[in-house]
Design a protein around this motif. Structure first.
Motif, mmCIF file in Angstrom:
data_model
loop_
_atom_site.group_PDB
_atom_site.id
_atom_site.type_symbol
_atom_site.label_atom_id
_atom_site.label_comp_id
_atom_site.label_asym_id
_atom_site.label_seq_id
_atom_site.Cartn_x
_atom_site.Cartn_y
_atom_site.Cartn_z
ATOM 1 N N LYS A 97 -31.847 -25.318 59.812
ATOM 2 C CA LYS A 97 -30.606 -26.051 60.128
ATOM 3 C C LYS A 97 -30.594 -26.484 61.590
ATOM 4 C CE LYS A 97 -26.396 -25.402 57.637
ATOM 5 N NZ LYS A 97 -25.274 -24.587 57.264
ATOM 6 N N LYS A 98 -31.072 -25.609 62.440
ATOM 7 C CA LYS A 98 -31.095 -25.914 63.876
ATOM 8 C C LYS A 98 -32.165 -26.967 64.198
ATOM 9 C CE LYS A 98 -30.010 -24.507 68.153
ATOM 10 N NZ LYS A 98 -28.715 -24.553 68.741
ATOM 11 N N LEU A 99 -33.335 -26.832 63.594
ATOM 12 C CA LEU A 99 -34.437 -27.739 63.901
ATOM 13 C C LEU A 99 -34.343 -29.084 63.176
ATOM 14 C CD1 LEU A 99 -37.420 -25.219 63.897
ATOM 15 C CD2 LEU A 99 -36.283 -26.225 65.888
ATOM 16 N N TYR A 100 -33.718 -29.094 62.024
ATOM 17 C CA TYR A 100 -33.613 -30.306 61.196
ATOM 18 C C TYR A 100 -32.150 -30.524 60.789
ATOM 19 C CZ TYR A 100 -38.639 -29.596 60.933
ATOM 20 O OH TYR A 100 -39.965 -29.414 61.259
ATOM 21 N N PRO A 101 -31.299 -30.881 61.740
ATOM 22 C CA PRO A 101 -29.862 -30.965 61.463
ATOM 23 C C PRO A 101 -29.456 -32.091 60.510
ATOM 24 C CG PRO A 101 -30.351 -31.775 63.668
ATOM 25 C CD PRO A 101 -31.623 -31.199 63.133
ATOM 26 N N ASP A 102 -30.337 -33.018 60.216
ATOM 27 C CA ASP A 102 -29.970 -34.149 59.370
ATOM 28 C C ASP A 102 -30.284 -33.950 57.892
ATOM 29 O OD1 ASP A 102 -28.992 -35.507 61.572
ATOM 30 O OD2 ASP A 102 -30.933 -36.426 62.013
ATOM 31 N N LEU A 103 -30.845 -32.807 57.531
ATOM 32 C CA LEU A 103 -31.093 -32.558 56.112
ATOM 33 C C LEU A 103 -29.766 -32.393 55.376
ATOM 34 C CD1 LEU A 103 -34.038 -29.981 56.215
ATOM 35 C CD2 LEU A 103 -34.154 -32.420 55.707
ATOM 36 N N LYS A 104 -29.741 -32.780 54.124
ATOM 37 C CA LYS A 104 -28.513 -32.658 53.331
ATOM 38 C C LYS A 104 -28.332 -31.253 52.759
ATOM 39 C CE LYS A 104 -27.911 -37.446 51.831
ATOM 40 N NZ LYS A 104 -28.342 -38.278 52.734
ATOM 41 N N LYS A 105 -29.450 -30.583 52.454
ATOM 42 C CA LYS A 105 -29.394 -29.250 51.855
ATOM 43 C C LYS A 105 -30.394 -28.330 52.543
ATOM 44 C CE LYS A 105 -29.286 -29.143 47.300
ATOM 45 N NZ LYS A 105 -29.687 -29.441 45.906
ATOM 46 N N TYR A 106 -30.061 -27.039 52.586
ATOM 47 C CA TYR A 106 -30.908 -26.056 53.240
ATOM 48 C C TYR A 106 -31.241 -24.881 52.325
ATOM 49 C CZ TYR A 106 -29.877 -28.718 57.395
ATOM 50 O OH TYR A 106 -29.765 -29.727 58.300
ATOM 51 N N ASP A 107 -31.097 -25.091 51.012
ATOM 52 C CA ASP A 107 -31.461 -24.021 50.099
ATOM 53 C C ASP A 107 -32.985 -23.873 50.098
ATOM 54 O OD1 ASP A 107 -32.448 -25.479 47.338
ATOM 55 O OD2 ASP A 107 -30.931 -26.651 48.416
#
Length: 167
Positions: A97-107
């Protein structure tokens, strides 16, 4: 990042506790051993003690609050740290989440498919996982995905700054 760590993934419910645990012991992000254990209700504390009797420099999981809660339900305190708490933790969800803040999902499934490729990770996980359990929501497979996602970053970023004590 260097040191001894353990990658953990539990399957179960907080109400009933865990029914399965997958763990991977690592040193400097190289696998030492990996195992999946299915447990009965009476032996959870014994199983936790068996693989948590070593001192680790960090714990690693995806959504570490879940794993921490499973551990604390059976063994609230440890002698590993001065605080008596199970810490510190690396959490793949928080790191990505910190490194790739533009992703829609983090599951875990989305991160694995996006950054590792499902075919590639399944082939690598087959070295450690039962062939019938090469899929998400199987504890050792999930632990392996978490490990691979973090190993991918271990040579690129300072993971030390992502260590979080979780209370």
């Amino acid at each position: 990042m260097h040191g001894y760590g353990i990658v953990l993934d539990f399957e179960g419910s907080l109400h009933d506790g865990f029914r399965e645990v997958g763990y991977i012991r690592i040193k400097n992000f190289e696998i030492i051993d990996a195992q999946e254990i299915t447990v009965g209700s009476g032996c959870k504390k014994k199983i936790l003690k068996s693989f948590l009797e070593n001192k680790y420099d960090f714990f690693l999981s995806h959504q570490s609050n879940i794993e921490k809660n499973f551990i604390k339900k059976e063994m609230p305190y440890t002698s590993f740290s001065p605080s008596g708490k199970w810490e510190p933790w690396l959490d793949t969800k928080l790191i990505y989440k910190k490194l790739y803040p533009d992703l829609k999902k983090y599951d875990l499934k989305t991160l694995t498919e996006t950054f590792l490729g499902l075919t590639s990770i399944t082939e690598k996980a087959a070295l450690y996982c039962d062939q019938k359990k090469l899929g998400f929501h199987n504890s050792l497979f999930d632990a392996f995905c978490c490990y691979a996602l973090t190993k991918r970053l271990s040579q690129k970023v300072n993971l030390q700054k992502f260590l979080n004590p979780i209370t």
